[in-house]
Design a protein around this motif. Structure first.
Motif, mmCIF file in Angstrom:
data_model
loop_
_atom_site.group_PDB
_atom_site.id
_atom_site.type_symbol
_atom_site.label_atom_id
_atom_site.label_comp_id
_atom_site.label_asym_id
_atom_site.label_seq_id
_atom_site.Cartn_x
_atom_site.Cartn_y
_atom_site.Cartn_z
ATOM 1 N N SER A 46 1.876 27.830 27.713
ATOM 2 C CA SER A 46 2.841 28.621 26.949
ATOM 3 C C SER A 46 2.618 30.126 27.044
ATOM 4 C CB SER A 46 2.853 28.186 25.489
ATOM 5 O OG SER A 46 1.726 28.694 24.819
ATOM 6 N N CYS A 47 1.377 30.580 27.251
ATOM 7 C CA CYS A 47 1.183 32.032 27.251
ATOM 8 C C CYS A 47 1.615 32.638 28.584
ATOM 9 C CB CYS A 47 -0.263 32.384 26.950
ATOM 10 S SG CYS A 47 -1.394 32.044 28.318
ATOM 11 N N ARG A 48 1.614 31.842 29.623
ATOM 12 C CA ARG A 48 2.050 32.219 30.975
ATOM 13 C C ARG A 48 1.118 33.230 31.640
ATOM 14 N NH1 ARG A 48 4.998 28.038 31.476
ATOM 15 N NH2 ARG A 48 6.206 28.827 33.218
ATOM 16 N N THR A 65 -1.456 23.840 34.088
ATOM 17 C CA THR A 65 -0.753 22.560 33.994
ATOM 18 C C THR A 65 -0.376 21.971 35.351
ATOM 19 O OG1 THR A 65 1.402 23.619 33.832
ATOM 20 C CG2 THR A 65 0.293 23.154 31.760
ATOM 21 N N ILE A 88 3.590 40.799 29.820
ATOM 22 C CA ILE A 88 3.424 39.845 28.724
ATOM 23 C C ILE A 88 2.430 40.362 27.697
ATOM 24 C CG2 ILE A 88 2.508 37.546 28.178
ATOM 25 C CD1 ILE A 88 4.196 36.471 30.213
ATOM 26 N N LEU A 91 4.055 42.949 25.643
ATOM 27 C CA LEU A 91 4.988 42.355 24.687
ATOM 28 C C LEU A 91 4.236 41.760 23.498
ATOM 29 C CD1 LEU A 91 7.500 40.583 27.077
ATOM 30 C CD2 LEU A 91 8.035 42.436 25.505
ATOM 31 N N ARG A 172 11.715 29.232 14.533
ATOM 32 C CA ARG A 172 11.707 29.204 15.989
ATOM 33 C C ARG A 172 11.880 30.608 16.543
ATOM 34 N NH1 ARG A 172 17.127 25.860 15.928
ATOM 35 N NH2 ARG A 172 18.622 27.489 15.488
ATOM 36 N N GLY A 173 11.803 30.669 17.860
ATOM 37 C CA GLY A 173 11.976 31.947 18.532
ATOM 38 C C GLY A 173 10.968 32.962 18.041
ATOM 39 N N TRP A 174 11.452 34.148 17.819
ATOM 40 C CA TRP A 174 10.567 35.230 17.476
ATOM 41 C C TRP A 174 9.957 35.056 16.093
ATOM 42 C CZ3 TRP A 174 9.714 39.742 14.655
ATOM 43 C CH2 TRP A 174 8.785 40.603 15.260
ATOM 44 N N THR A 176 8.847 32.270 14.870
ATOM 45 C CA THR A 176 7.948 31.111 14.835
ATOM 46 C C THR A 176 6.628 31.478 14.171
ATOM 47 O OG1 THR A 176 8.910 30.454 16.933
ATOM 48 C CG2 THR A 176 6.906 29.320 16.275
ATOM 49 N N ARG B 298 8.107 18.240 17.070
ATOM 50 C CA ARG B 298 8.892 19.457 17.122
ATOM 51 C C ARG B 298 9.514 19.561 18.508
ATOM 52 N NH1 ARG B 298 8.944 24.967 14.979
ATOM 53 N NH2 ARG B 298 9.087 26.420 16.716
ATOM 54 N N PRO B 303 5.649 21.952 30.130
ATOM 55 C CA PRO B 303 5.780 22.197 31.564
ATOM 56 C C PRO B 303 5.855 20.878 32.335
ATOM 57 C CG PRO B 303 3.813 23.282 30.666
ATOM 58 C CD PRO B 303 4.325 22.365 29.623
ATOM 59 N N GLU B 453 17.883 31.004 19.685
ATOM 60 C CA GLU B 453 17.599 29.592 19.947
ATOM 61 C C GLU B 453 16.290 29.377 20.708
ATOM 62 O OE1 GLU B 453 18.981 27.025 18.729
ATOM 63 O OE2 GLU B 453 20.733 27.940 17.810
ATOM 64 N N SER B 454 15.629 30.442 21.098
ATOM 65 C CA SER B 454 14.332 30.293 21.764
ATOM 66 C C SER B 454 13.413 29.518 20.832
ATOM 67 C CB SER B 454 13.752 31.678 22.037
ATOM 68 O OG SER B 454 12.365 31.583 22.273
ATOM 69 N N CYS B 455 12.649 28.584 21.402
ATOM 70 C CA CYS B 455 11.829 27.751 20.524
ATOM 71 C C CYS B 455 10.592 28.487 20.054
ATOM 72 C CB CYS B 455 11.454 26.445 21.219
ATOM 73 S SG CYS B 455 10.132 26.614 22.429
ATOM 74 N N GLY B 456 10.218 29.528 20.776
ATOM 75 C CA GLY B 456 9.050 30.299 20.354
ATOM 76 C C GLY B 456 7.761 29.859 20.994
ATOM 77 N N LYS B 457 7.848 28.932 21.921
ATOM 78 C CA LYS B 457 6.600 28.438 22.502
ATOM 79 C C LYS B 457 6.018 29.417 23.527
ATOM 80 C CE LYS B 457 4.517 24.424 24.710
ATOM 81 N NZ LYS B 457 4.722 23.057 25.190
ATOM 82 N N CYS B 458 6.802 29.755 24.538
ATOM 83 C CA CYS B 458 6.213 30.598 25.580
ATOM 84 C C CYS B 458 6.495 32.071 25.301
ATOM 85 C CB CYS B 458 6.683 30.177 26.972
ATOM 86 S SG CYS B 458 8.328 30.693 27.408
ATOM 87 N N SER B 459 5.508 32.885 25.631
ATOM 88 C CA SER B 459 5.591 34.292 25.260
ATOM 89 C C SER B 459 6.704 35.080 25.956
ATOM 90 C CB SER B 459 4.239 34.966 25.422
ATOM 91 O OG SER B 459 3.576 34.496 26.553
ATOM 92 N N PRO B 460 7.014 34.844 27.237
ATOM 93 C CA PRO B 460 8.074 35.667 27.843
ATOM 94 C C PRO B 460 9.406 35.503 27.136
ATOM 95 C CG PRO B 460 6.970 34.342 29.512
ATOM 96 C CD PRO B 460 6.468 33.874 28.193
ATOM 97 N N ARG B 462 9.970 34.169 24.027
ATOM 98 C CA ARG B 462 9.905 34.520 22.602
ATOM 99 C C ARG B 462 9.908 36.033 22.408
ATOM 100 N NH1 ARG B 462 4.979 32.536 21.424
ATOM 101 N NH2 ARG B 462 3.985 34.553 21.594
ATOM 102 N N GLU B 463 9.029 36.707 23.130
ATOM 103 C CA GLU B 463 8.887 38.154 22.926
ATOM 104 C C GLU B 463 9.863 38.926 23.815
ATOM 105 O OE1 GLU B 463 6.482 39.233 20.739
ATOM 106 O OE2 GLU B 463 5.625 37.242 20.401
ATOM 107 N N SER B 499 9.380 32.351 32.281
ATOM 108 C CA SER B 499 9.554 31.464 31.138
ATOM 109 C C SER B 499 9.261 30.019 31.487
ATOM 110 C CB SER B 499 10.972 31.594 30.583
ATOM 111 O OG SER B 499 11.114 32.847 29.977
ATOM 112 N N LEU B 500 8.929 29.281 30.450
ATOM 113 C CA LEU B 500 8.491 27.902 30.639
ATOM 114 C C LEU B 500 9.656 26.978 30.990
ATOM 115 C CD1 LEU B 500 5.991 26.129 28.246
ATOM 116 C CD2 LEU B 500 7.803 24.883 29.337
#
Lengths: 659, 597
Positions: A46-48, A65, A88, A91, A172-174, A176, B298, B303, B453-460, B462-463, B499-500
């Motif tokens: 998730s952090c990429r 992964t 990233i 951000l 969710r989103g920002w 979360t 949730r 990936p 609607e972004s789920c907030g999981k991956c940083s690109p 979400r942020e 993004s994921l």
């Protein structure tokens, strides 16, 4: 496992089939930055940060992964990747409050380290200053959501290792955010067991342990020592951080080990806190209501003189802590048993251990180890609790039970005289009395063997019949009834609870070196309650409070020598002579743990004060009594883990014939 | 079935129902009963006809007379005139402008002329709550054919031959996808229908679910047979109550007919299907998030690999296709893969359903063969731009799609061509825009949606989307700098690549395509502080055209902040500094003397 080779950054790398790109890179000393990834936890990508480029694949792939494939050509450090990673990081810094100068973890922060590593000297995006709350509702653990980067490590460790699944996400989103239970603050949570695993894995200053914040920063520490926790029979392996002579932080050793690198609340807090406790630093002799300092020679001479008469009249005894190392137990055993031939020697948990030994005997006689390593609970598919409360008796074993039932869908049967400690995740819950327990277990076993059983046992019997690897967990209170213990093992045998190392039984032994004590200090019968004693030698580690029975015996005895590291009351009040002992963190030695292996405890800080090694003291004392210290007759761990027959060969025993 | 001399088909799709179709149906039933025609005329509530804008829609057979915008009050006249006297009611017929004032027949309406209905074959023709009507149109024939005379491999081969590709947006060849799942080891497999249609303005899946639920069941049955699955899930968003209700009815009926359950048609093949309601997260349309949601976790994507074909629902081999894909399957099996492959372009076969909305005369649902040009869809089927204004752009593929311009109108529509232009086929949303649409505003609108609607999981995602939106807001408010444009573009590229899941990977598309094709507009917002389309409120400037103004003072009286001083002799002027750009003066001026730019 077949070996594969691939090229990472132009270097030919070897890995095993099934490895991820990251795993291969790490095995071959190629660094790929990571943030959400953590050894032992499910990778979520998730952090990429760990994205890499793979030849002939147009997409960027997360190394944590993506499985490595033979002949894959991977680039981890291209300009594009560096640029994106930096973006990233920027951000993340712009999102919440990541102003390092205000953070207790500054210097001990993975986000900060990555930013430095990536040369982040400014942030191109506006700081958002959005205010998330700072959850200070829990007295021990603080969660400042403003510093959270949503790596989800805490959620994963809590669900996958501790099995509590206290933490999860809301919104969710920002927006979360991490929440406890279904939207509670951590302090209000019903499921949190305050083990601190979340703080251990947190890469930033979000989740911190309030007692060790600031001073527990890893980068400020002088030393890291691997050792074990002496507080319960599991002997969890730890890493201890030392700063100016104090242990300021302890962590589970390894995320990939069977225990998943977790600790319980006691280990996490009591171990470091113990380094700040009041110590017994010099030998002391009672004068009226107080003590006066004395030399070792004076103190031991006094002790010897009192002991001599008591020995002659058979009124000398020794009460020894099972929290001691194998080496200490050996010295004790050689002094009291083999040199002085004393019969009133025992550990604090003598009765409990004798109960288990008696109950296990019919199976040990068959040459089979009647118990298995505690972590096998985690790979079991049916767990039966017999009056056990692992959260109290061996907390990490409770994690095994939760993980096994919740994540691996193992069945859980609780048979108890008291409230079910695993309410909500139990498949069958049966309440009984101590009197009926034995019959009930026997009937259940007969049910597993195919006989008709009463309605209330049907489901449990059926469940055990279908189980491949059941485990029976026996609570320490049942040790008072050896016949129940035997029936419990019978149940394991009938259910086919055969593990490689022994029968699928886990006894909830309390003390950390209970198994080591069996061959050394545990006596053959209980004398503590009714003895008229002229002399009592007490060896305590000061880590567990003395029980009422032991304290009463001390107060009855006419002369008491207390050998302990800490000024713990009321223990020291009982002493006529007080001898300083090294604390757990000042000793090294071994423990025979319930995890099925002999583990080493290491000295974390050098001893303080005028302490002497146990063998030196005992040699002196022996000399003063006119003896020479004899060899110990048995090594602590001898026979404890031994097995001469395969567990599958085990037979149930009939209690009636055995008497 | 009883014989009727006439059938009255009344649309029961969500659009027509909300326009009063239920009342029309009731009125029709009552009126027929009153005139004792119940035994002669059958009222059939059907699925969507596609031309939702003209609803409620009624078609009277055998003539096939198409009535639009029917109200309950019109019913007695229709019964009296058309059904009783055989004189169709002209005033309710569709009107195609001056050239064709009234179009009596369904098939003659230009909106339907260029359409080719496969997925929507039964929508609007049958009563979705009646399995017999589905069967009478050839339903479940493909299933019978497959399970009695074909092997699973043959079914997959047929699908491969058809060239059908995933209609959910990815465009992955369906037959190939099935073959992966079929090859996966495991006794237990799942097939899933993704009915979590969440794109704003898209309703093709809903129309199929509501209008022809059995087509989806039959498709899933065929898929299950081909892949060796015996259990299926339809993951439908809870915002589609009608679809869920019709699906449940369809499942119950199919079970009663022995078409679902154990030993279907007395073969060893068994299949059960469950409906799972989604709780309204857009990201749950992503397959891994969807499966997590079914599992009760949730809804967040994970990936891939492992791909669902190997490790999907509860870790077991799973195949997910979207509603429209499933709806095509039965007909491919019935008519053969070659039949389907005869339509479309080289790599994109068959037809695609689009939800045509925006500034177009006829909005609604259209199914067209692949390879048709955007011009044909917008101008021939859609009837051109509303109020005959000038076409500016078309947003294709929903919030994850991109904006295409005039120069792309003659591009044949296919997965490849759209992707090459920076848009995507997506689930098939088509939003047509005219000169009044500001492209910065459009990008902002879609990004607002995906960001939320972004789920907030991956940083690109979400942020990144958060900051992209901030930049767009800044630009549309006239505070942007040219440097911002570069930052925005850099961010968009990063979010797209890093993004994921599909949501984050496609979220920047509207921004990137508008930056690519309408960069001038961005520059105008930044450099000139002007919104050329006059849509960005903060940049608007209202002024009074003194030569048109009649000095009536209406603007001054209506201005909520009293920023139009003046009197009836000297005239009026708008004080720009105090103006809040509410547009009241613009609306109220009877002479069109207020100019906004």
């Amino acid at each position: 496992m077949s070996e594969i080779t691939l090229v990472i950054d132009g270097v030919e790398c070897r890995g095993e089939k099934g490895d991820t790109i990251l795993e291969v890179a790490r095995k071959n000393d190629i660094y790929i930055p990571t943030l959400c990834w953590m050894e032992g936890l499910t990778p979520i990508g998730s952090c990429r940060m760990c994205v890499v480029e793979v030849e002939k694949n147009p997409k960027l792939l997360t190394a944590c992964t993506t499985p490595a494939v033979q002949d894959m050509r991977v680039s981890t450090k291209t300009e594009k990747l560096k640029k994106y990673r930096l973006q990233i990081l920027e951000l993340l810094f712009a999102g919440r409050n990541h102003f390092c100068m205000f953070c207790s973890q500054s210097g001990d922060c993975e986000l900060q380290r990555l930013a430095i590593e990536h040369g982040m000297d400014n942030v191109r995006y506006p700081f958002l200053y959005e205010s998330f709350h700072n959850d200070a509702t829990d007295p021990h653990i603080q969660i400042d959501h403003n510093r959270c980067i949503l790596c989800l490590r805490c959620i994963r460790v809590c669900a996958e290792k501790v099995g509590a699944h206290t933490l999860d996400l809301e919104q969710r989103g920002w927006g979360t955010n991490i929440v406890a239970d279904l939207g509670k603050k951590l302090g209000e949570s019903d499921t949190c067991i305050t083990c601190g695993a979340c703080a251990q894995v947190c890469p930033t200053g979000t989740i911190t342990l309030r007692d060790f914040v600031y001073r527990g920063r890893r980068n400020d520490c002088d030393d890291i020592v691997e050792s074990i926790c002496p507080l319960c029979s599991l002997g969890c392996r730890i890493k201890a951080w030392v700063r100016t002579g104090s242990v300021v932080r302890v962590e589970g050793l390894s995320g990939t080990s069977a225990d998943g690198g977790q600790l319980c609340q006691r280990g996490r807090w009591e171990l470091p806190k113990s380094t700040e406790r009041d110590r017994v630093t010099v030998p002391m002799i009672r004068t009226g209501s107080t003590f006066r300092e004395a030399s070792w020679d004076e103190a031991l001479t006094l002790a010897a003189s009192k002991m001599k008469g008591a020995l002659e009249s058979g009124k000398a005894a020794a009460l020894l802590s099972e929290l001691s190392t194998d080496e200490e137990l050996t010295v004790m055993s050689s002094f009291f048993r083999d040199t002085l031939k004393m019969d009133k020697v025992d550990g604090y948990y003598g009765n409990m251990l004798r109960g288990f030994v008696d109950g296990f005997r019919p199976f040990a006689d068959q040459g089979i180890r009647p118990f298995t390593a505690a972590h096998n609970i985690a790979s079991s598919d049916a767990i039966v609790l017999l009056d056990a409360n692992p959260q109290e008796e061996a907390p990490v074993a409770a994690s095994y039970i939760r993980v096994s039932t919740i994540l691996e869908r193992a069945k859980l049967v609780n048979i108890s005289t008291v409230k079910n400690p695993f309410e909500g995740i139990t498949d069958v819950d049966i309440r009984t009395t101590e009197k009926e327990m034995e019959d009930l277990i026997r009937t259940l076993r007969q049910g597993v063997e195919g006989q008709d059983v009463p309605e209330k046992l049907k489901e449990a019997a059926e469940l055990l019949k279908n189980a491949q690897k059941p485990v029976i967990v026996i609570g320490s209170s049942l040790a008072s009834y050896p016949s129940i213990v035997t029936e419990a093992v019978n149940l394991a045998v009938a259910s086919g609870a055969f593990f490689e190392d022994g029968l699928g039984v886990v006894p909830m032994l309390r003390a950390s070196n209970s198994l080591g004590a069996l061959n050394t200090v545990t006596g053959t019968k209980d004398w503590l309650t009714d003895s008229d004693l002229d002399f009592l030698y007490v060896l305590s580690t000061g880590m567990v409070d003395e029980d009422k029975r032991a304290l009463e015996a001390m107060s009855r005895a006419r002369f008491v020598v207390v050998h302990t590291p800490f000024m713990s009351h009321p223990l020291v009040n009982m002493a006529d002579v007080l001898l300083p002992a090294p604390a757990w963190y000042e000793r090294s030695g071994h423990y025979c743990t319930l995890e099925g292996e002999r583990r080493r405890m290491n000295m974390i800080v050098p001893p303080k004060g005028n302490v002497k090694g146990l063998s030196v003291i005992m040699k002196d004392l022996a000399a003063k009594l006119g003896h020479e210290l004899a060899q110990a007759s048995a090594a602590p761990c001898e026979n404890i883990y031994a097995s001469t027959a395969e567990p599958v060969a085990a037979r149930t025993v009939s209690m009636k014939e055995e008497g | 079935m009883a014989m009727y001399r006439s059938h009255v088909l009344i649309c029961g799709g969500t659009g027509c129902v909300s326009n009063g179709a239920t009342e029309v149906t009731e009125a029709m039933r009552k009126e027929l009963a009153r005139r004792d025609l119940t035994g002669e005329v059958l009222v059939v509530p059907t699925g969507c006809h596609g031309m939702c804008e003209m609803g409620p829609i009624m078609v009277v057979y055998p003539e096939g007379t198409f009535y639009s915008r029917v109200t309950a009050e019109d019913v007695p006249e229709i019964v009296e005139e058309h059904i009783y006297k055989g004189r169709p009611v002209e005033r309710l017929m569709y009107s195609g402008g001056e050239e064709m004032p009234t179009v009596p027949h369904y098939k003659d309406i230009p909106f339907y002329g260029k359409q080719h209905r496969i997925a929507l074959k039964n929508c609007g023709y049958i009563n979705p709550d009646n399995i017999e009507e589905y069967i009478s149109r050839g339903g479940y024939e493909a299933l019978a054919k497959a399970i009695t005379s074909m092997t699973p491999v043959q079914v997959i081969d047929e699908l491969k031959a058809s060239g059908l590709r995933g209609r959910g947006g990815g465009g992955f060849p369906t037959g190939l996808k099935w073959s992966f799942c079929a090859a996966a080891k495991g006794d237990k497999k799942y097939v899933i229908c993704n009915a979590d249609e969440g794109d704003p303005g898209a309703f093709m899946d809903r129309s199929i679910l509501e209008g022809d639920p059995h087509a989806i069941l039959e498709g899933m049955l065929l898929g299950a047979f081909a892949m060796g699955a015996n259990e299926g899930y339809i993951y439908c968003r809870a915002e589609y109550p009608l679809a869920i209700q019709r699906l449940k009815t369809a499942i119950e009926q199919a079970e009663n007919y022995g078409l679902l359950g154990e030993n279907i048609m007395d073969t060893p093949f068994s299949f059960t299907v469950h409906v799972k309601e989604g709780a309204g997260a857009f990201v749950c349309g992503e397959e891994t998030a969807l499966m997590a949601s079914i599992e009760g976790q949730r809804g967040m994507p994970r990936p891939r690999p492992p791909f669902p074909a190997n490790s999907g629902l509860w870790g077991l081999p799973t195949n997910i296709n979207n509603v429209e894909t499933w709806a095509n399957v039965a007909q491919i099996i019935a008519h053969g893969g070659e039949w389907y492959a005869a339509m479309g372009t080289e790599k994109s076969k068959g037809t695609k359903v689009f939800a045509l909305t925006g500034k177009v005369k006829h909005t609604g649902l259209v199914e067209v063969p692949m390879g048709i040009t955007l011009r044909e869809i917008i101008f021939d089927i859609g009837g051109g731009i509303l109020n005959d204004r000038k076409f500016k752009a078309v947003q294709i593929g929903g919030p994850s799609g991109g904006c295409l311009t005039e120069e792309h109108l003659d591009t044949p529509v296919s997965y490849e061509t759209l992707t090459a232009l920076g848009a995507i086929m997506g689930s098939g949303g088509l939003v047509v825009m005219d000169e009044d649409n500001c492209m910065v505003d459009v990008a902002k609108f879609f990004l607002e949606f995906t960001q939320k609607e972004s789920c907030g999981k991956c940083s690109p995602c979400r942020e990144g989307t958060k900051h992209m939106l901030l930049l767009l807001n800044k630009i549309s408010e006239g505070n942007g700098t040219m440097e911002d444009l570069e930052t925005l573009e850099n961010l968009a590229n990063m979010v797209q690549e890093m993004s994921l899941c599909g949501l984050g990977q496609t979220a920047p598309n509207p921004v990137l395509t508008t930056l690519r094709y309408f960069r001038d507009e961005y520059v105008a917002h930044i450099r000139d502080k002007k919104c050329p389309a006059g849509a960005c409120t903060a940049l608007l400037e209202y002024s009074i055209l003194q030569d048109v103004c009649r000095k009536c003072g209406i603007c001054a009286r209506n201005c909520p902040v009293h920023c139009i001083p003046g009197d009836r002799t000297s005239g009026y002027v708008i004080e720009t500094e105090r103006c809040i750009r509410c547009g009241t003066c613009f609306e109220k001026c009877p002479f069109g003397a207020i100019e906004k730019k």
